[in-house]
Design an enzyme around this catalytic site. Structure first.
Site, PDB file in Angstrom:
ATOM      1  N   ASN A 263       0.269   1.086  -0.639  1.00  0.00           N
ATOM      2  CA  ASN A 263       1.507   1.865  -0.705  1.00  0.00           C
ATOM      3  C   ASN A 263       2.478   1.109  -1.605  1.00  0.00           C
ATOM      4  O   ASN A 263       3.028   0.093  -1.206  1.00  0.00           O
ATOM      5  CB  ASN A 263       2.084   2.030   0.712  1.00  0.00           C
ATOM      6  CG  ASN A 263       3.400   2.809   0.715  1.00  0.00           C
ATOM      7  OD1 ASN A 263       4.172   2.781  -0.238  1.00  0.00           O
ATOM      8  ND2 ASN A 263       3.647   3.519   1.808  1.00  0.00           N
TER       9      ASN A 263
ATOM     10  N   LYS B  25       5.421   1.531  -2.409  1.00  0.00           N
ATOM     11  CA  LYS B  25       6.815   1.420  -1.965  1.00  0.00           C
ATOM     12  C   LYS B  25       6.981   0.280  -0.952  1.00  0.00           C
ATOM     13  O   LYS B  25       7.837  -0.592  -1.124  1.00  0.00           O
ATOM     14  CB  LYS B  25       7.250   2.748  -1.345  1.00  0.00           C
ATOM     15  CG  LYS B  25       8.739   2.854  -1.169  1.00  0.00           C
ATOM     16  CD  LYS B  25       9.145   4.271  -0.786  1.00  0.00           C
ATOM     17  CE  LYS B  25      10.657   4.343  -0.638  1.00  0.00           C
ATOM     18  NZ  LYS B  25      11.103   5.667  -0.223  1.00  0.00           N
ATOM     19  N   THR B  26       6.146   0.292   0.097  1.00  0.00           N
ATOM     20  CA  THR B  26       6.264  -0.809   1.065  1.00  0.00           C
ATOM     21  C   THR B  26       5.818  -2.121   0.419  1.00  0.00           C
ATOM     22  O   THR B  26       6.352  -3.190   0.736  1.00  0.00           O
ATOM     23  CB  THR B  26       5.432  -0.535   2.328  1.00  0.00           C
ATOM     24  OG1 THR B  26       4.071  -0.296   1.970  1.00  0.00           O
ATOM     25  CG2 THR B  26       5.973   0.659   3.095  1.00  0.00           C
TER      26      THR B  26
ATOM     27  N   GLU C  54       2.511 -12.876   1.379  1.00  0.00           N
ATOM     28  CA  GLU C  54       3.036 -14.205   1.075  1.00  0.00           C
ATOM     29  C   GLU C  54       3.101 -14.542  -0.404  1.00  0.00           C
ATOM     30  O   GLU C  54       3.830 -15.443  -0.812  1.00  0.00           O
ATOM     31  CB  GLU C  54       2.187 -15.250   1.829  1.00  0.00           C
ATOM     32  CG  GLU C  54       2.438 -15.136   3.318  1.00  0.00           C
ATOM     33  CD  GLU C  54       1.368 -15.763   4.194  1.00  0.00           C
ATOM     34  OE1 GLU C  54       1.559 -16.908   4.579  1.00  0.00           O
ATOM     35  OE2 GLU C  54       0.351 -15.097   4.490  1.00  0.00           O
TER      36      GLU C  54
END
Lengths: 750, 345
Positions: free
Chosen positions: A641, A643-644, A715
């Site tokens: 995704n 966007k996330t 991370e």
């Protein structure tokens, strides 16, 4: 139906979060709730001589005061939990069981808990508990420690040895035409998620046995269930851990168990539900931290910039009862094609709180040291920093010799240079100026190991056409609810709005602690397996049903399409899922699925890569640094995704910016108490510190990691950013800074 | 938090009458710093008398100057057109401090009375003479990066955290006070005191005295505030500097300079001010003044950086106030006051 995985779907829990409807651990409405307040140690080393609860017990509303003298006894901390080494050198967690003895190993160690009918009364009474100590001098620095060890592995993982020599780095260094040895230091930092630690414990009797419900800010409901049940000698199934939302973790909330255990003991004693919400000040003692490091980097190279030797030695620290070792060589061991490679980690046990992973454990500060040293070597050789990296590009893993599963780092370098305008800079250090500011450009490589772990999931189809997929993973604010709903919708062939995903509950199918940027690669395939299995069960129902248009087909000639099962050869023949269930008079149909990494892990080395480019302004006369531009390009496999993913990566970059410029926790050099213990003194980047972070990704699926082709992204944004900023400050000023964070006091010319 | 009683004051006189007889009673207005300290039990008032609703929220003309009600919020004062245009040093200091939310709550009367940010003061388990007289000063040999380089004592090395106070120190502001013994006026530089051997007393206010207004005299010169901090926003000053210059043609008629983040009170530097008076602004002059200003600095183990930082800052503040160098943002804004500006292009 068009796949929804890979689309920029809005966060499915966004509305719940902004309206306050998302239930966080401190927010459960439990009838009869009481409140705990912690009394912690004022000193860093010694023994509790006396602990006087009399006045507190008489304060209004107080129900109990638990200390080491009267708290329920706990079993010794388990050696290993779900395969990870917990105890001993290199073990991941603090193994002190709380309130069991009078020993004090760090300031802020919990020594008592006061339970009262309101939070205010509990907190006030906590200030009435009087403790006297037999004090001993604390050991507070790496060099003053009388207990130093050389841990063999990181968390017991045989793939991750902490003392390694490949080839003969010593001889190669001695023989190298160009050599460089530098020491890099980084301070202690804290995760500081907005949501503080919190637990609510409720004991009940169910079927004549003790049953515990624990709402806790944990990103490891399975580990929590294991540690708590073991500690209390309860059957595992008598402990239910619930955590549907986490307000940020960044490495905390996974590996330290004293806070929930204290809550559980308190609830047992007062025989009522107890809530403990830890204060921000407490978080600097009980929530874990990134330990300080002192790293010595030695590089040997030929005059044309080919690395011949790399030795990376780390000194770091843990508490008296943790063997956690910041694995600083994680980048050095794999980044460059260097035939002679060595690294070592020495651990000093101190009278400071226990460390634990923090976003990019090892990679963030270890990668910083390596990438700064590479930049120094580039300057020494008069080579462009990107060119030096290309000359040492690792075509396979230099430590293991395995090929990469997928690596497109050259494309990241090239695109990053374009984005920042690398060729427009004057490469000469201290050559660019605007007004009060020196201008500098810097870059660094970034990476992250692409881990994957075993996990299970369950998929349920309902007769009303909806579906539910579940797994005991966690939502840390990363978008887990959203992407697993997307993946599940595609796995079921249903529109995304008809599928829900549930997580954060130990009663759900097993999933590991959410960490190590492994959640997408771990849970995604498990969810898909569950979806496949439930569709298989549905097919079997249909093809055995004489009234179904699919009657008599074989499973492999039926496929899901747009919410229907159809014959592959004649797609007009079929029916939707709900019809099949209703005719079978089934309200729902469910199936579990399991997925785990296979022998691809033996064949390939799995990593994500990236390149970070930064422009800084340095106002040298006041020591002030601002990041003017930050461009980064990542090779992280296929995105679930965008966007996330964008939010998660820019959040990581901002955290790397904080590590570079401002984040640091000081402990008093004499008494070991945290001197920085609130968010006014612990500086995380404000919006005004953060430029418009421009990130791009290659979106090239990893062909080997899983059927999704996705590697984790939690991370990698944090790693690489500190070195790119530090190298840009060098380019701006012509001065090397080898101590994080780069606060104004260090930048001012003396 | 220690249990306490709470009252809403109905008038300044009533507030004074409520607080004065109880030695551990205190006024509360915005409470932005006070409540934090109460939660830590650093402050343990028996009674809080809330003065936030008192009619002390106006800004009005006063003998060519301005009277700022003690209940005016930091935001309202900073954005007031008369303050912005005539006393930009005040707006800049206010807007370079805290966050929007805190500035909306904080009051002008409370702001100069906020307690030190010394972390040892704020942790009840540490030795601190300011919090508990006679316990010692752990900061003296501890982490003293943010501590004083001027005017400290063996009992206390804390600094005063207010940005506004530094600005007011260069404007000859007057503090109007009502108290159990009646009303009085305090010259702003006399409001705060040095720690000496009684660091528990931050100010010269007597118990029960309430600030009702801060009066700014007429001022037609140039003024400016400049602040260095560890991040671009929402951080206390490492060092800050307020400058007010009265000009006489091309010459400086009178200069007032105060430093923040370096002492237990806003630190005026009279020797530097004297050196500037009657001279034409020049970089050379300003450099010499900055040297003189820090001549008596006495650093601790971790704060010697404040001396070169302060000299450089003072030089820049003088260059910008005098117009020899441009401001880094529009006068009266946080952009003018914030060294380094914001991240981004």
């Amino acid at each position: 139906m068009v796949e929804v995985t890979g689309k920029p779907l809005d966060r499915v829990d966004g509305r719940l979060k902004v309206t306050g409807a998302a239930r966080y651990s401190a927010e459960w409405d439990v009838p009869g709730l009481t409140y705990g307040a912690i009394v912690s140690s004022a000193v860093a080393h010694g023994t509790v001589r006396t602990i006087d609860s009399a006045e507190a017990l008489q304060a209004p509303g107080v129900l109990a005061v638990l200390t080491h003298e009267n708290a329920p006894r706990l079993q010794p901390f388990p050696e290993k939990v779900n395969g990870s080494l917990f105890r001993g050198e290199g073990g991941i967690t603090e193994t002190r069981q709380p309130l069991q003895d009078a020993t004090v190993e760090y300031a802020g160690q919990p020594l008592a808990v006061v339970v009262a009918d309101t939070l205010e009364r509990a907190r006030h009474a906590a200030n009435l508990v009087r403790i006297t100590y037999e004090q001993r001098p604390p050991e507070l620095t790496i060099d003053s420690s009388s207990r130093r060890t050389l841990p063999e592995t990181f968390t017991g993982n045989k793939e991750e040895k902490l003392q390694v020599t490949v080839g003969d780095p010593k001889a190669a260094l001695a023989a190298a035409p160009v050599k460089l040895t530098q020491v890099y230091e980084s301070g202690i930092t804290h995760h500081n998620p907005i949501e503080q630690l919190a637990s609510i414990a409720r004991w009940e009797t169910r079927n004549g046995t003790d049953f515990l419900t624990l709402y806790d800010t944990t990103r490891g409901v399975e580990n929590m269930q294991e540690v708590v049940s073991h500690s209390l000698s309860l059957p595992k199934e008598n402990v239910h851990v619930v955590c549907p939302f986490i307000g940020g973790a960044f490495g905390s909330k996974g590996w330290l168990f004293a806070p929930p255990l204290i809550t559980v003991m308190a609830a047992r004693v007062v025989k009522r539900p107890v809530k403990i919400e830890w204060r921000r000040q407490d978080m600097f003692a009980v929530a874990g931290q990134r330990a300080a490091t002192r790293q010595t980097l030695a590089l040997g190279a030929t005059r044309d910039g080919k690395l011949t030797a790399l030795q990376h030695d780390t000194q770091t620290h843990a508490s008296q009862s943790s063997g956690y070792t910041e694995p600083c060589a994680r980048v050095s061991r794999m980044m460059y094609a260097v035939p002679n490679l060595g690294f070592a980690h020495q651990l000093s046990h101190l009278h400071l709180p226990s460390p634990c992973p923090m976003r990019g454990p090892g990679e963030t500060v270890g990668g910083w040291a390596l990438e700064c040293a590479i930049d120094e070597l580039a300057a020494e050789l008069n080579l462009d920093p990107v060119e030096l990296r290309l000359r040492n590009y690792a075509e396979q893993n230099p430590e293991t010799g395995k090929p990469w599963s997928s690596k497109h780092l050259r494309e990241c370098y090239a695109r990053g240079q374009e984005m920042i305008g690398w060729d427009k800079r004057n490469p000469k250090p201290r050559s660019m100026r605007e007004g009060n500011n020196l201008i500098g450009y810097g870059m660094a490589t970034t990476m992250y190991p692409a881990a994957r772990r075993p996990a299970k999931a369950k998929a349920t189809l309902f007769a009303d056409g909806r579906a539910l997929v579940q797994s005991a993973t966690h939502e840390l604010g990363n978008g887990a609810y959203t992407i697993f709903r997307q993946i599940s919708a595609d796995g079921l062939g249903l529109p995304v709005e008809r599928v829900r995903f549930e997580l954060g509950d130990s009663a759900l199918p097993a999933a590991p602690t959410s960490g190590g940027s492994a959640t997408t690669a771990t849970i995604g395939p498990a969810a898909l397996a569950a979806c496949r299995n439930v569709l298989g069960a549905l097919k079997r129902l249909a093809i055995r049903d004489a009234q179904s248009p699919l009657y008599g087909a074989t499973e492999d000639t039926v496929e899901p399409r747009d919410g229907r099962l159809v014959r592959t050869t004649a797609p007009t023949q079929g029916e939707d899922y709900a019809t099949i269930l209703r005719r079978a008079k089934l309200p729902s149909l469910e199936a579990e699925g399991e997925a785990k990494p296979g022998d691809e892990r033996e064949k390939y080395s799995f990593y994500s890569f990236g390149a970070v480019f930064v422009k800084v302004r340095v106002d040298e006369l006041t020591g002030t640094i601002r990041v003017a531009q930050l461009c980064a390009v990542y090779d992280v496999g296929r995105l679930m995704n965008p966007k996330t993913a964008h939010s998660q990566i820019i959040g990581g970059v901002a955290m790397g910016l904080g590590a570079a410029l401002m984040e640091e926790t000081h402990y008093d050099p004499h008494n070991g108490r945290a001197v920085v213990r609130n968010l006014a003194d612990y500086h995380v980047p404000s919006m005004a510190d953060t430029p418009n972070i421009q990130v791009e990704w290659l979106n090239i699926p990893d062909p080997h990691i899983s059927e999704l082709g996705a590697r984790g992204i939690g991370e990698i944004g944090c790693v690489g950013t500190p070195a790119a900023i530090t190298n840009a400050v060098y380019h701006a000023t012509g001065r090397r800074f080898r101590s994080l964070p780069l606060t104004p006091d260090k930048i001012l010319p003396s | 938090m220690h249990p306490f009683n709470y009252q809403r004051a109905t008038s300044p006189a009533q507030a004074v009458a409520a607080v004065a007889p109880a030695p551990s009673a205190a006024f509360v207005a915005g409470g932005t710093s006070q409540l934090d300290l109460m939660k830590e039990e650093v402050l343990r008032p028996s009674l809080l008398v809330d003065v936030a609703a008192l009619p002390l929220k106006t800004i009005g003309a006063l003998a060519g100057g301005l009277q700022l009600g003690a209940g005016v919020s930091n935001t309202a004062a900073a954005m007031h057109p008369e303050v912005l245009t005539r006393y930009p040093v005040v707006s800049e200091a206010l807007l370079a401090g805290a966050s929007t939310q805190i500035r909306n709550m904080a009051s002008l009367g409370g702001n100069p009375l906020q307690r030190t940010r010394c972390p040892y003061f704020r942790d009840p388990a540490q030795a601190c003479n300011k919090r508990e007289p006679g316990t010692g000063c752990a900061a003296l040999k501890g982490i003293n990066k943010v501590h004083a380089i001027f005017g400290a004592s063996a009992a206390c090395v804390a600094t005063h955290p207010s940005d506004l106070a530094v600005a007011l120190a260069v404007l000859d502001a007057q503090v109007q006070v009502v108290g159990p013994a009646g009303s009085r006026t305090i010259a702003f530089p006399d409001l705060h005191r040095l720690p000496g051997d009684t660091p528990q007393q931050d100010t010269t206010l007597a118990h029960g005295e309430l600030i009702t207004s801060i009066d700014l005299p007429a001022f037609t010169g140039r003024s400016h505030y400049l602040k260095v901090r560890e991040r671009a926003s929402y951080a206390f000053a490492l060092v800050s500097c307020a400058v007010a210059l009265d000009m006489d043609g091309k010459k400086i008629k009178r200069a007032r300079v105060a430093l923040g983040g370096v002492a237990h009170k806003p630190w005026r530097v009279p020797a530097a001010e004297a050196m500037l008076a009657g001279k034409k602004p020049s970089e050379k002059l300003f450099r010499a003044a900055a040297e003189v200003a820090f001549a008596d600095a006495k650093p601790l183990e971790h704060n010697a950086y404040k001396i070169p930082m302060g000299r450089n800052l003072l030089l820049r503040a003088l260059l910008e106030t005098s117009g020899l160098q441009p401001l880094q943002g529009p006068a009266g804004t946080a952009f003018a006051a914030s060294v380094g500006g914001m991240g981004g292009e």
